[in-house]
Design an enzyme around this catalytic site. Structure first.
Site, PDB file in Angstrom:
ATOM      1  N   ASP A  78       0.766  -1.138  -0.044  1.00  0.00           N
ATOM      2  CA  ASP A  78      -0.119  -0.084  -0.030  1.00  0.00           C
ATOM      3  C   ASP A  78       0.880   1.240  -0.109  1.00  0.00           C
ATOM      4  O   ASP A  78       2.146   1.213  -0.005  1.00  0.00           O
ATOM      5  CB  ASP A  78      -1.042  -0.037   1.058  1.00  0.00           C
ATOM      6  CG  ASP A  78      -0.117   0.022   2.626  1.00  0.00           C
ATOM      7  OD1 ASP A  78       0.812   0.212   2.523  1.00  0.00           O
ATOM      8  OD2 ASP A  78      -0.824  -0.015   3.615  1.00  0.00           O
ATOM      9  N   ASP A 263      -8.523  -6.698  -0.531  1.00  0.00           N
ATOM     10  CA  ASP A 263      -7.740  -6.964   0.325  1.00  0.00           C
ATOM     11  C   ASP A 263      -8.500  -6.599   1.907  1.00  0.00           C
ATOM     12  O   ASP A 263      -9.416  -5.635   1.702  1.00  0.00           O
ATOM     13  CB  ASP A 263      -6.276  -6.277   0.649  1.00  0.00           C
ATOM     14  CG  ASP A 263      -6.476  -4.841   1.174  1.00  0.00           C
ATOM     15  OD1 ASP A 263      -6.235  -4.613   2.483  1.00  0.00           O
ATOM     16  OD2 ASP A 263      -6.792  -3.936   0.275  1.00  0.00           O
TER      17      ASP A 263
END
Ligand code: ZN
Length: 363
Positions: A78, A263
């Site tokens: 991320d 996710d």
């Protein structure tokens, strides 16, 4: 053409995929072999934590996180912004300007995370897919506040793209060798802002877009409308990523709108809190994820389970269900043995990998 696969170093992963959150390069209580055995195709790692805890030297020495954690599957990093941003926005621990996010973690010196730094760290992590830094639109934002976050998200996306190109050139990475680069759509509940954000990010040019911000509406329901707006306004060949999504039924809903990647901390966190996901079926072939109430949550902590010889899921081929009874798991939880957390996490990850296998069967 719609993406059919997610290409990782030596393989292609069938879409859609779900990647659990291995924030600090580990899924609590499991090692990388355990994760593989649940048929989980990839994991998501957190750039901010890894950079802080490992630093550039270790990342460089190991040539990325996959080698470091001995992981052969897919990897998404991320931007590192979410944790920092939520803390900065919630209290007075940080500040967000066009330059980046300034943040002072307790007991340590000030950190400035910029779009360029986020890209630099992610290139050291070496994921298959990198995410650009965005400015999170908090729930209940006024339109003016939401507009500000959209403008900054676009500004940062432009700078991230430039930084990414430079990093790739510097490392002499050709098209097939580069990680995929995704931008994140913000704009909260404002439809026109979401459309504008989507279109302007597409103009900059990415491999895909993520549904960013808080995906739950004020009434507690999932915001399918916003998910759809993003999907309808982005090109067919883009990857669509539901960041932090989610519950099994939300994943099914988003896959039907064209989303490919998900996710979430849910399966691993829930496992540790005695919430095990179970399909309402006796065999894998009989699982129907389009059916209402296709799964339920099993809590081992009920007295009726203390002497139950059956597995958690009759259909399930995970290490817990293949070898142990409900009674044994209940016992492990009662004596607070860490094995209870490990086996439950394994079971929940296999639930999600079966869910995705069922959704892949669609085409
Ligand atoms: Zn199982």
């Amino acid at each position: 053409m719609k993406p059919k696969y997610l290409k990782i170093s030596d393989r292609k992963l069938k879409l859609p995929v779900f990647f659990p959150d291995a924030t600090r390069a580990v899924l609590r209580t499991l090692d990388s072999r355990d994760i593989e055995n649940t048929k989980t195709p990839g994991v998501l790692v957190n750039t901010y934590h890894l950079y802080r805890e490992l630093g550039k030297k270790v990342l460089k020495n190991f040539n990325g996180i996959k080698n470091f954690m001995s992981w052969n599957g897919g990897l998404i990093s991320d931007s590192g912004g979410f944790q920092v941003m939520t803390l900065a926005k919630r209290g007075n621990q940080g500040k967000i300007t066009d330059k980046g996010v300034t943040f002072r973690p307790s007991g340590s010196k000030k950190i400035l995370l910029t779009p360029e730094k986020s890209i630099e760290y992610q290139m050291l992590i070496k994921p298959d897919m990198a995410i650009v830094l965005d400015d999170f639109t908090p729930p209940n934002s006024s339109k003016e506040q939401a507009r500000d976050t959209v403008e900054r998200t676009i500004l940062w996306a432009k700078r991230s793209k430039i930084a990414f190109e430079k990093e790739c050139e510097r490392r002499d990475l050709k098209i097939g060798q580069r990680p995929l680069l995704l931008a994140v759509v913000q704009g909260g509940e404002y439809e026109d802002l979401r459309i504008e954000c989507t279109q302007r990010l597409v103009e900059i040019g990415f491999d895909g877009l993520g549904f960013g911000g808080w995906p739950i509406k004020k009434d507690g329901n999932f915001d399918y409308k916003t998910a759809q707006i993003i999907s309808q306004n982005c090109p067919d060949d883009y990857f669509l990523y539901g960041l932090g999504i989610g519950k099994p039924d939300e994943i099914v809903g988003c896959v039907d709108m064209g989303y490919h990647i998900f996710d979430c901390v849910l399966p691993t966190r829930d496992a540790r809190h005695k919430r095990l996901y179970v399909f309402d079926a006796d065999k894998i072939e009989n699982i129907n994820v389009r059916k209402k109430d296709f799964y339920y949550c099993y809590n081992p902590d009920k007295e009726r389970n203390y002497n139950d010889k059956r597995p958690i899921g009759e259909y399930c081929d995970c290490q817990l269900c293949k070898n142990y009874s409900r009674a044994y798991l209940a016992h492990l939880f009662r004596i607070k043995d860490v094995t209870a957390l490990r086996l439950s996490t394994i079971h929940n990850l296999r639930f999600y990998s079966i869910l995705m296998e069922k959704l892949q069967e669609k085409d």
